[in-house]
Design an enzyme around this catalytic site. Structure first.
Site, PDB file in Angstrom:
ATOM      1  N   ARG A  92     -62.870  56.803  -4.614  1.00  0.00           N
ATOM      2  CA  ARG A  92     -61.599  56.161  -4.942  1.00  0.00           C
ATOM      3  C   ARG A  92     -61.730  55.226  -6.141  1.00  0.00           C
ATOM      4  NH1 ARG A  92     -60.704  54.639  -0.237  1.00  0.00           N
ATOM      5  NH2 ARG A  92     -59.147  56.150   0.396  1.00  0.00           N
ATOM      6  N   TYR A  93     -62.872  54.568  -6.260  1.00  0.00           N
ATOM      7  CA  TYR A  93     -63.114  53.617  -7.346  1.00  0.00           C
ATOM      8  C   TYR A  93     -64.232  54.151  -8.225  1.00  0.00           C
ATOM      9  CZ  TYR A  93     -60.650  50.596  -4.040  1.00  0.00           C
ATOM     10  OH  TYR A  93     -59.737  50.074  -3.163  1.00  0.00           O
ATOM     11  N   ARG A  96     -68.161  53.309  -7.115  1.00  0.00           N
ATOM     12  CA  ARG A  96     -68.681  53.441  -5.755  1.00  0.00           C
ATOM     13  C   ARG A  96     -68.036  54.612  -5.029  1.00  0.00           C
ATOM     14  NH1 ARG A  96     -65.485  49.259  -6.748  1.00  0.00           N
ATOM     15  NH2 ARG A  96     -63.871  48.544  -5.296  1.00  0.00           N
ATOM     16  N   CYS A 105     -69.328  57.525  16.646  1.00  0.00           N
ATOM     17  CA  CYS A 105     -69.424  56.067  16.754  1.00  0.00           C
ATOM     18  C   CYS A 105     -70.050  55.685  18.087  1.00  0.00           C
ATOM     19  CB  CYS A 105     -68.041  55.424  16.664  1.00  0.00           C
ATOM     20  SG  CYS A 105     -67.238  55.558  15.062  1.00  0.00           S
ATOM     21  N   CYS A 109     -62.672  52.369  18.641  1.00  0.00           N
ATOM     22  CA  CYS A 109     -61.729  51.256  18.604  1.00  0.00           C
ATOM     23  C   CYS A 109     -60.302  51.797  18.667  1.00  0.00           C
ATOM     24  CB  CYS A 109     -61.925  50.438  17.333  1.00  0.00           C
ATOM     25  SG  CYS A 109     -63.609  49.799  17.120  1.00  0.00           S
ATOM     26  N   CYS A 112     -58.515  52.016  15.152  1.00  0.00           N
ATOM     27  CA  CYS A 112     -59.274  52.588  14.038  1.00  0.00           C
ATOM     28  C   CYS A 112     -58.381  53.408  13.105  1.00  0.00           C
ATOM     29  CB  CYS A 112     -60.385  53.482  14.589  1.00  0.00           C
ATOM     30  SG  CYS A 112     -61.361  54.318  13.308  1.00  0.00           S
ATOM     31  N   ARG A 114     -59.389  55.727  11.230  1.00  0.00           N
ATOM     32  CA  ARG A 114     -59.854  57.114  11.240  1.00  0.00           C
ATOM     33  C   ARG A 114     -59.904  57.655  12.679  1.00  0.00           C
ATOM     34  NH1 ARG A 114     -64.155  55.185   7.271  1.00  0.00           N
ATOM     35  NH2 ARG A 114     -63.260  55.634   5.225  1.00  0.00           N
ATOM     36  N   ASP A 272     -54.240  48.736   9.340  1.00  0.00           N
ATOM     37  CA  ASP A 272     -53.739  49.917   8.634  1.00  0.00           C
ATOM     38  C   ASP A 272     -52.675  50.647   9.454  1.00  0.00           C
ATOM     39  OD1 ASP A 272     -55.397  49.859   6.251  1.00  0.00           O
ATOM     40  OD2 ASP A 272     -57.080  50.291   7.590  1.00  0.00           O
ATOM     41  N   ASP A 309     -55.182  47.730   2.454  1.00  0.00           N
ATOM     42  CA  ASP A 309     -55.459  49.030   1.861  1.00  0.00           C
ATOM     43  C   ASP A 309     -54.105  49.725   1.697  1.00  0.00           C
ATOM     44  OD1 ASP A 309     -57.460  50.737   0.863  1.00  0.00           O
ATOM     45  OD2 ASP A 309     -58.697  50.336   2.623  1.00  0.00           O
ATOM     46  N   LYS A 316     -57.437  48.978  -2.394  1.00  0.00           N
ATOM     47  CA  LYS A 316     -57.417  47.745  -1.609  1.00  0.00           C
ATOM     48  C   LYS A 316     -57.067  46.578  -2.522  1.00  0.00           C
ATOM     49  CE  LYS A 316     -60.874  47.542   1.299  1.00  0.00           C
ATOM     50  NZ  LYS A 316     -61.661  48.454   0.469  1.00  0.00           N
TER      51      LYS A 316
END
Length: 366
Positions: A92-93, A96, A105, A109, A112, A114, A272, A309, A316
């Site tokens: 995205r950037y 990075r 995981c 959560c 989450c 995702r 999100d 985000d 972000k």
């Protein structure tokens, strides 16, 4: 609840047996469990048993509120797919990339972003890892590789060491960052074998995800101490969650606890637009009010940046409270202090700037 739980809870029957949901709730929660996975590690269970803190339980125990899908909510709220040049990679950037090395995981959560992807696809294949690292190697602007998922620290120390060595061999990559919950939800994983795997160059950074001070148990503190003692840079990211940490006292205790354990508070994320998470989401104005209150209570190194985000993959951005507003005249400002007081401030005039630039010989004699 058992005093020393030995295994993770992964079903509604497990939660009912441990008293985390009532018997009568199992049928109504069945559609939630079918849509979004359940997993609470023994460490999380011990934390719940020790504190009975609802701010911990709400993060992991399903509720029927998750069945309410709002029109604005998205399956991919931050646009991972829109910026994925090869499988498992998000770029995205310019400097990075995110490497989704696994979709597994230690805990799942309830908020989450995702949540519809994690737990299903498992770990990238060797061919997929090769393709992702070939992409990184072919783009010299990539300075940092962020390992996430899922949670990359669910992998064995041997596998983590192999991946880190391969990333470290790419000359232009200088930082490898882990995003993980493991030190607080499975602290026993932070053992000598993992620490040895993390001691590579380029520099390894661990960004811990934690949202409530009750998660910072003695076991978690021990895991963080081992990481810090191994020379690992530690930062944190948290999510602002209604009913969990949406008050200044809880956030203050969380951020002080992190700093006490040598973790730099890094980001506080606005929740999100993941599907079925509306009951967790505050307004931006509420988050800004909390951050303004904390500014008056905490040292700057205890304060994370409050960020959003932007839905759709646009990146972000900081969304913290504004302290400076334009004044009535050009170059004037009104500045608000941490207690709410308002003060005037004026920029230097253009003529004064020009005189200073021309030197003292150009200044008029008065």
């Amino acid at each position: 609840m058992s005093s020393r739980p030995a295994r993770a809870l992964t079903t509604l029957a497990d939660l009912r047996r441990e008293g985390l949901i009532p018997d009568s709730a199992e049928a109504s929660l069945a559609p939630v469990a079918e849509a979004f996975r359940i997993r609470l590690t023994p460490a999380v269970q011990r934390s719940l048993g020790e504190t009975a803190e609802p701010g911990v339980a709400l993060q992991y125990v399903p509720t029927t509120a998750e069945l309410t899908i709002r029109p604005e909510e998205l399956a991919d709220p931050i646009g991972d797919a829109a910026h994925s040049p090869v499988k498992g990679l998000t770029h995205r950037y310019p400097d990075r990339v995110i490497l989704h090395i696994t979709q597994t995981c230690e805990v799942y959560c309830r908020f989450c972003f995702r949540r519809e992807a994690v737990g299903g696809a498992g770990t990238l294949t060797e061919t997929e890892v090769e393709a992702a690292l070939a992409y990184v190697g072919a783009h010299p602007a990539i300075w940092e590789v962020i390992l996430t998922g899922g949670d990359p620290m669910v992998l064995s120390a041997r596998r983590i060491g192999q991946i880190l060595s391969r990333i470290a061999a790419i000359p232009h990559v200088e930082i490898i960052r882990f995003h993980t919950r493991v030190p607080v939800v499975a602290p026993e994983r932070i053992d000598d074998a993992l620490l040895d795997a993390l001691r590579v160059r380029p520099q390894v950074m661990v960004v811990l995800h934690t949202n409530h001070p009750a998660e910072m148990t003695a076991e978690a503190a021990g895991a963080l101490s081992r990481l810090a003692g191994a020379g690992i840079v530690l930062r944190s990211q948290s999510v602002l969650l209604r009913g969990v940490n949406d008050d200044a006292d809880t956030l203050e205790a969380l951020f002080r606890g992190l700093v006490r354990n040598r973790v730099q508070p890094y980001y506080l994320h606005h929740c999100d637009l993941a599907r079925g998470t509306g009951h967790f989401r505050t307004t931006i104005a509420e988050g800004q009010r909390l951050m303004a209150e904390l500014r008056g209570r905490l040292s700057g190194h205890c304060l994370p940046t409050y960020v959003l985000d932007i839905p759709g993959g646009y990146g972000k951005v900081p969304i913290g409270p504004g302290y400076v507003a334009e004044g009535a005249e050009p170059g004037s400002h009104v500045v608000t202090d941490p207690k709410g007081g308002r003060h005037g401030y004026r920029d230097p005039s253009r003529s004064a700037e020009a005189a200073a630039a021309e030197g003292p010989e150009a200044s008029p004699v008065v």
